[in-house]
Design a protein around this motif. Structure first.
Motif, short mmCIF file in Angstrom:
data_model
loop_
_atom_site.label_atom_id
_atom_site.label_comp_id
_atom_site.label_asym_id
_atom_site.label_seq_id
_atom_site.Cartn_x
_atom_site.Cartn_y
_atom_site.Cartn_z
N ILE A 1 5.12 -38.72 -1.81
CA ILE A 1 3.97 -39.25 -2.54
C ILE A 1 4.45 -39.93 -3.81
N VAL A 2 3.92 -41.13 -4.09
CA VAL A 2 4.30 -41.84 -5.32
C VAL A 2 3.05 -42.18 -6.13
N ASP A 3 3.24 -42.27 -7.43
CA ASP A 3 2.20 -42.64 -8.39
C ASP A 3 1.13 -41.57 -8.48
N ARG A 4 0.03 -41.71 -7.77
CA ARG A 4 -1.07 -40.76 -7.85
C ARG A 4 -0.76 -39.48 -7.07
N MET A 5 -1.24 -38.36 -7.60
CA MET A 5 -1.02 -37.07 -6.96
C MET A 5 -2.06 -36.85 -5.85
N GLU B 1 2.68 -46.48 -21.89
CA GLU B 1 3.45 -46.89 -20.72
C GLU B 1 3.17 -46.04 -19.50
N CYS B 2 3.15 -46.71 -18.33
CA CYS B 2 3.13 -46.05 -17.02
C CYS B 2 4.09 -46.85 -16.15
N ASN B 3 5.28 -46.31 -15.93
CA ASN B 3 6.34 -47.07 -15.28
C ASN B 3 6.12 -47.17 -13.77
N PRO B 4 6.08 -48.39 -13.21
CA PRO B 4 5.80 -48.56 -11.79
C PRO B 4 7.03 -48.69 -10.89
N LEU B 5 8.22 -48.66 -11.47
CA LEU B 5 9.42 -48.99 -10.70
C LEU B 5 9.92 -47.77 -9.91
N HIS B 6 9.17 -47.40 -8.88
CA HIS B 6 9.45 -46.18 -8.13
C HIS B 6 10.40 -46.38 -6.95
N GLY B 7 10.70 -47.62 -6.58
CA GLY B 7 11.57 -47.86 -5.44
C GLY B 7 12.89 -47.11 -5.50
N TRP C 1 6.79 -35.45 -4.76
CA TRP C 1 5.98 -36.45 -5.46
C TRP C 1 6.76 -36.97 -6.65
N VAL C 2 6.63 -38.28 -6.92
CA VAL C 2 7.23 -38.86 -8.11
C VAL C 2 6.20 -39.78 -8.77
N GLY C 3 6.05 -39.63 -10.09
CA GLY C 3 5.07 -40.44 -10.79
C GLY C 3 4.94 -40.06 -12.25
N SER C 4 3.81 -40.41 -12.83
CA SER C 4 3.58 -40.22 -14.26
C SER C 4 2.72 -38.99 -14.55
N ASP C 5 2.85 -38.47 -15.78
CA ASP C 5 2.00 -37.38 -16.25
C ASP C 5 0.79 -38.03 -16.91
N VAL D 1 8.12 -39.15 -14.54
CA VAL D 1 8.88 -40.27 -15.09
C VAL D 1 8.81 -40.23 -16.61
N ASP D 2 9.93 -40.49 -17.27
CA ASP D 2 9.94 -40.58 -18.74
C ASP D 2 9.27 -41.88 -19.17
N GLU D 3 8.36 -41.78 -20.14
CA GLU D 3 7.60 -42.95 -20.59
C GLU D 3 7.40 -42.94 -22.10
N THR D 4 7.00 -44.08 -22.63
CA THR D 4 6.78 -44.20 -24.07
C THR D 4 5.45 -44.92 -24.32
N ALA D 5 5.23 -45.40 -25.55
CA ALA D 5 4.00 -46.13 -25.87
C ALA D 5 4.32 -47.17 -26.94
N PHE D 6 3.44 -48.16 -27.08
CA PHE D 6 3.72 -49.31 -27.95
C PHE D 6 2.53 -49.61 -28.87
N ASP D 7 2.84 -49.76 -30.15
CA ASP D 7 1.85 -50.02 -31.19
C ASP D 7 1.91 -51.50 -31.57
N ALA D 8 0.76 -52.11 -31.78
CA ALA D 8 0.71 -53.52 -32.17
C ALA D 8 1.44 -53.78 -33.48
N ASN D 9 1.58 -52.76 -34.31
CA ASN D 9 2.24 -52.92 -35.61
C ASN D 9 3.77 -52.90 -35.52
N THR D 10 4.29 -52.39 -34.42
CA THR D 10 5.75 -52.23 -34.34
C THR D 10 6.40 -52.91 -33.14
N ILE D 11 5.63 -53.36 -32.17
CA ILE D 11 6.21 -53.98 -30.99
C ILE D 11 6.89 -55.30 -31.34
#
Length: 341
Positions: free
Chosen positions: A135-139, A293-299, A151-155, A321-331
């Protein structure tokens, strides 16, 4: 005459021995290639490992990148035959696809499920056929966890909590927050987790008010349609919490069409998820304030699991999957340029 008969007899015996020896050698060399034992141990079909992949559809930039990652990984050059099926966001299409994969005797089934429930029967059929299901992405929510291999995907709940924490830290000067919530496909893991995060945040912050909550189905067109309607119904909207980039794009279009400014320094703060390249470009422009972030590169991740299975190993049941986030002030532009999707 006796001498001639002896020679002929010797030649006949020699030819018979050579023929028998040749047949034995050929059968012993060819037998393992398509044997049942070989398939059970390694999951191979001939020289190729056959993978059946049932994809949700192509509703978003994230989904397109996810499909591309799978197709770029499971190529003939890499030793795979990929059977790809686009379910067009319908669970019944996925169930049909899985049954087709079983009939075709694929070596592995990969499923990106439309929703979490309703999989027990068809996955029991795959299990009975001895085909591992990844299973990928959605649980998925099944009565027996042995119905899928891993299963592999995001929290997704963590993603929602991350967005809520940013709102608490960056919008704390506002005594009240009037929030519009654009949900993804109802019943999908991303929708469930990101919704849980926001609802917990609203409950924990007395000044936060959830003025509207409606699905935009993860698409830009539906996101715009819903936001246009909600802007007419609500005089005061401080935040729009969009559960993916495409719905955020639609919401931004609706906000701007209504004569308001979206994003950084604007009338309505925009929260988004996925962090696709297009989403981060909108974040850099200040139209999205915060993008999780929600990383889609599951291949490659799925291929790694298949290699473990073929080696007789037991892969991790749930792999986040390890993920991060992006702020408009710092990107920065450099961050965007480095994105693979």
């Amino acid at each position: 005459m006796k001498k001639l008969l002896s020679v002929l007899l010797a030649m006949t015996m020699a030819l018979s021995f050579a023929a028998c020896s040749g047949s034995a050698a050929n059968s012993s060399a060819a037998a393992p290639a398509n044997s049942t034992a070989g398939k059970a141990a390694g999951g191979d079909s001939g020289d190729m490992t056959v993978v059946g992949f049932s994809q949700v559809g192509a509703e978003s930039d994230w989904r397109t990148a996810n499909t591309a990652s799978m197709k770029e990984t499971f190529t003939e050059a890499n030793g795979y035959k990929l059977i790809f099926d686009d379910a067009q966001q319908k669970q019944e299409n996925q169930i049909t696809a899985i049954r087709n994969f079983i009939q075709q005797e694929v070596d592995y089934i990969v499923l990106a499920p439309v929703t979490e429930t309703g999989w027990d029967t068809v996955l029991k059929e795959a299990k009975d056929a001895g085909i591992p299901v990844i299973i990928v992405d959605r649980m998925i929510d099944v009565s027996d966890d042995s119905l899928f291999t891993c299963w592999v995907g995001s929290d997704f709940r963590k993603e929602g909590d991350t967005a809520v924490k940013w709102m608490q830290d960056n919008l704390k000067d506002k005594k009240e927050l009037h929030i519009v919530h654009l949900q993804g496909t109802i019943g999908s893991s991303a929708q469930i987790g990101r919704t849980e995060g926001l609802e917990a945040g609203v409950k924990a912050n007395p000044g936060w008010k959830l003025v509207a909550q409606q699905t935009g189905e993860f698409t830009q067109a539906k996101g715009q349609e819903v936001m246009e309607s909600l802007l007419k119904q609500n005089d005061k909207i401080d935040v729009v919490y969009c559960e993916n980039d495409n719905m955020a794009f639609g919401a931004i279009d609706a906000i701007e069409a209504a004569g308001k400014k979206a994003g950084k320094g604007g009338d309505i703060t925009v929260i988004s998820f996925d962090s696709t390249k297009a989403g981060l470009e909108a974040t850099l422009k200040g139209k999205i304030n915060y993008n999780v972030e929600c990383n889609p590169l599951h291949g490659p991740r799925v291929e790694s699991i298949i290699k473990e299975l073929k080696a007789g190993k037991t892969p991790q049941k749930l792999a986040y999957v390890d993920e991060t986030a992006f702020d408009a002030n710092t990107i920065t532009q450099a961050i965007i340029d480095a994105r693979a999707y």
